[in-house]
Every structure is written in C-alpha cells, then in structure tokens.
Motif scaffolding. Structure first.
Motif, PDB file in Angstrom:
ATOM      1  N   LEU A   1     -21.415  37.069  15.898  1.00 38.29           N
ATOM      2  CA  LEU A   1     -20.026  37.267  15.456  1.00 38.29           C
ATOM      3  C   LEU A   1     -19.611  38.728  15.642  1.00 38.29           C
ATOM      4  O   LEU A   1     -18.484  39.009  16.059  1.00 38.29           O
ATOM      5  N   LEU A   2     -20.529  39.641  15.330  1.00 35.48           N
ATOM      6  CA  LEU A   2     -20.246  41.066  15.517  1.00 35.48           C
ATOM      7  C   LEU A   2     -20.043  41.387  16.990  1.00 35.48           C
ATOM      8  O   LEU A   2     -19.108  42.104  17.358  1.00 35.48           O
ATOM      9  N   VAL A   3     -20.898  40.846  17.843  1.00 36.35           N
ATOM     10  CA  VAL A   3     -20.788  41.087  19.292  1.00 36.35           C
ATOM     11  C   VAL A   3     -19.434  40.593  19.799  1.00 36.35           C
ATOM     12  O   VAL A   3     -18.776  41.265  20.597  1.00 36.35           O
ATOM     13  N   ASP A   4     -18.998  39.435  19.323  1.00 35.83           N
ATOM     14  CA  ASP A   4     -17.684  38.916  19.709  1.00 35.83           C
ATOM     15  C   ASP A   4     -16.566  39.782  19.148  1.00 35.83           C
ATOM     16  O   ASP A   4     -15.588  40.066  19.846  1.00 35.83           O
ATOM     17  N   LYS A   5     -16.696  40.210  17.898  1.00 42.21           N
ATOM     18  CA  LYS A   5     -15.648  40.986  17.232  1.00 42.21           C
ATOM     19  C   LYS A   5     -15.407  42.333  17.922  1.00 42.21           C
ATOM     20  O   LYS A   5     -14.254  42.744  18.090  1.00 42.21           O
ATOM     21  N   ILE A   6     -16.464  43.014  18.306  1.00 39.74           N
ATOM     22  CA  ILE A   6     -16.294  44.332  18.942  1.00 39.74           C
ATOM     23  C   ILE A   6     -16.121  44.214  20.460  1.00 39.74           C
ATOM     24  O   ILE A   6     -16.036  45.218  21.145  1.00 39.74           O
ATOM     25  N   LYS A   7     -16.085  42.967  20.939  1.00 35.16           N
ATOM     26  CA  LYS A   7     -15.875  42.692  22.366  1.00 35.16           C
ATOM     27  C   LYS A   7     -16.889  43.451  23.233  1.00 35.16           C
ATOM     28  O   LYS A   7     -16.534  44.095  24.204  1.00 35.16           O
ATOM     29  N   MET A   8     -18.148  43.336  22.833  1.00 34.90           N
ATOM     30  CA  MET A   8     -19.215  44.012  23.563  1.00 34.90           C
ATOM     31  C   MET A   8     -19.449  43.364  24.926  1.00 34.90           C
ATOM     32  O   MET A   8     -19.709  44.046  25.906  1.00 34.90           O
ATOM     33  N   ILE A   9     -19.356  42.039  24.952  1.00 34.49           N
ATOM     34  CA  ILE A   9     -19.540  41.306  26.201  1.00 34.49           C
ATOM     35  C   ILE A   9     -18.185  40.762  26.621  1.00 34.49           C
ATOM     36  O   ILE A   9     -17.573  39.988  25.870  1.00 34.49           O
ATOM     37  N   PRO A  10     -17.691  41.142  27.783  1.00 34.55           N
ATOM     38  CA  PRO A  10     -16.367  40.656  28.197  1.00 34.55           C
ATOM     39  C   PRO A  10     -16.400  39.145  28.434  1.00 34.55           C
ATOM     40  O   PRO A  10     -17.438  38.592  28.804  1.00 34.55           O
ATOM     41  N   PRO A  11     -15.263  38.481  28.221  1.00 35.12           N
ATOM     42  CA  PRO A  11     -15.217  37.038  28.449  1.00 35.12           C
ATOM     43  C   PRO A  11     -15.515  36.698  29.909  1.00 35.12           C
ATOM     44  O   PRO A  11     -15.123  37.420  30.815  1.00 35.12           O
ATOM     45  N   ASN A  12     -16.197  35.608  30.093  1.00 29.07           N
ATOM     46  CA  ASN A  12     -16.542  35.149  31.437  1.00 29.07           C
ATOM     47  C   ASN A  12     -15.363  34.360  32.000  1.00 29.07           C
ATOM     48  O   ASN A  12     -15.010  33.310  31.461  1.00 29.07           O
ATOM     49  N   PRO A  13     -14.744  34.837  33.083  1.00 26.93           N
ATOM     50  CA  PRO A  13     -13.562  34.137  33.611  1.00 26.93           C
ATOM     51  C   PRO A  13     -13.898  32.757  34.178  1.00 26.93           C
ATOM     52  O   PRO A  13     -13.025  31.908  34.301  1.00 26.93           O
ATOM     53  N   TYR A  14     -15.138  32.519  34.493  1.00 19.53           N
ATOM     54  CA  TYR A  14     -15.516  31.230  35.070  1.00 19.53           C
ATOM     55  C   TYR A  14     -15.626  30.130  34.021  1.00 19.53           C
ATOM     56  O   TYR A  14     -15.573  28.952  34.368  1.00 19.53           O
ATOM     57  N   VAL A  15     -15.759  30.505  32.759  1.00 17.02           N
ATOM     58  CA  VAL A  15     -15.843  29.500  31.700  1.00 17.02           C
ATOM     59  C   VAL A  15     -14.572  28.660  31.681  1.00 17.02           C
ATOM     60  O   VAL A  15     -14.622  27.436  31.622  1.00 17.02           O
ATOM     61  N   ASP A  16     -13.407  29.337  31.738  1.00  9.50           N
ATOM     62  CA  ASP A  16     -12.133  28.623  31.746  1.00  9.50           C
ATOM     63  C   ASP A  16     -12.030  27.693  32.949  1.00  9.50           C
ATOM     64  O   ASP A  16     -11.617  26.537  32.818  1.00  9.50           O
TER      65      ASP A  16
ATOM     66  N   SER B   1      -9.234  31.065  26.481  1.00  9.29           N
ATOM     67  CA  SER B   1      -9.700  32.195  25.662  1.00  9.29           C
ATOM     68  C   SER B   1     -10.911  32.905  26.277  1.00  9.29           C
ATOM     69  O   SER B   1     -11.267  33.979  25.835  1.00  9.29           O
ATOM     70  N   GLY B   2     -11.561  32.309  27.252  1.00 15.10           N
ATOM     71  CA  GLY B   2     -12.766  32.910  27.818  1.00 15.10           C
ATOM     72  C   GLY B   2     -14.013  32.552  27.044  1.00 15.10           C
ATOM     73  O   GLY B   2     -15.092  32.964  27.383  1.00 15.10           O
ATOM     74  N   ARG B   3     -13.881  31.804  25.975  1.00 12.38           N
ATOM     75  CA  ARG B   3     -15.027  31.387  25.159  1.00 12.38           C
ATOM     76  C   ARG B   3     -14.932  29.925  24.860  1.00 12.38           C
ATOM     77  O   ARG B   3     -13.936  29.362  24.650  1.00 12.38           O
TER      78      ARG B   3
END
Length: 169
Positions: free
Chosen positions: A105-120, A167-169
């Motif tokens: 949750l922390l990793v998502d909150k601080i946007k440490m890993i950018p969203p993967n555009p291929y997920v969408d 959303s990328g997730r």
C-alpha cells in the motif's frame, strides 16, 4: 501458570516499537548520502520503503531465546529474559503483521513503481474478447433455442457491463 506480564508492559512494547522505527529512520537518514554514493543510487522513495518495510527482530528474537533457555540465570534474571523475549517477539510480530502486510500500500501511495501501461491494454483486450465470444454464443443459442424462456435483450445488456480499466492497476 500466571503470566508475569503487566498492562504497562504492553504500553512499553508500543513505545518500544515507535522508538525502534524512529531510530531506524534516523540511522538510515544519516546513511542515505553514503547509500547514494555507491553504484546503486538510492532514491528517497526507496529510503521510505526501506525504513517502513525493514523487518526487525529476528536477531533480537534469537538472542532473547538464548537468554531464556540458559540455565545459569536466577529467577530475577529469568523474568528479565522473559520480558526481553516478549519485547523482541512483539516487535517482530508487529513488523510482520503491520509493516509486512501494508508495504505494498505504501509503495502504491508514494508511486514508487509507475503503472504498467500494458495492464490496461491486456485487460481491455480480454474484455473485448469475452464480449465477442459472449455475443457469438448468444446468436448461436438464440438460433438453436428460439423458444427458450430467456430475455435476450437483458442478456445483451449484461454483456455491455464489463468495466474498462484505465488506472494502470
């Protein structure tokens, strides 16, 4: 066997956990410039995750267990050893249960890993394929079972309810 723990021991455990986290954050902050000098340049976001997600207690827990099983201690030292074991086990358990389960949750909150555009793209293509297959099956079943007790319009609307992912997730 009556527990020798008192209510204040639980309060001291919580205070102990807070101070351990503060000390960890401070010591890592002091070392952050050195960590940035090396081959791997640590970012501040990585520092935050390292401080928050760092598992503490395994070495202390092992040492506390050694104190408990050592037979040369008096009753007073055994009570102190049990308290040390309680604090170390409490710290390790808290770290695993709270920090371990909320680090993502922390990793998502601080946007440490950018969203993967291929997920969408993969998700939306999957939904498109499911819709096409469903529509083909509806046409086939409607042709094979024209007298079926089915609300074909309602079924067609139901196939349009798949959500789009953006959303990328």
């Amino acid at each position: 066997a009556k527990s020798s723990l008192e209510q204040y021991d639980w309060i001291k455990l919580l205070i102990f956990i807070v101070f351990l986290n503060l000390i960890r954050a401070f010591s890592m902050l002091v070392l952050l410039p050195l960590l940035r000098l090396g081959v791997y340049k640590m970012s501040f976001k990585e520092y935050v995750v390292l401080v928050y997600g760092g598992l503490r207690g395994s070495l202390g827990l092992a040492l506390a267990l050694i104190i408990i099983v050592e037979p040369i201690y008096s009753d007073e030292k055994l009570k102190a050893g049990k308290l040390i074991l309680f604090y170390m086990a409490g710290t390790a358990t808290f770290s695993l249960l709270v920090n371990g389960t909320t680090t993502s949750l922390l990793v998502d909150k601080i946007k440490m890993i950018p969203p993967n555009p291929y997920v969408d793209k993969v998700y939306n293509n999957l939904i498109k394929d499911v819709k096409m297959t469903t529509e083909k099956l509806q046409v086939k079943f409607k042709a094979e079972f024209p007298d079926a007790l089915c609300n074909w319009e309602l079924l067609a609307k139901a196939t349009d309810t798949y959500p789009k992912l953006s959303s990328g997730r």
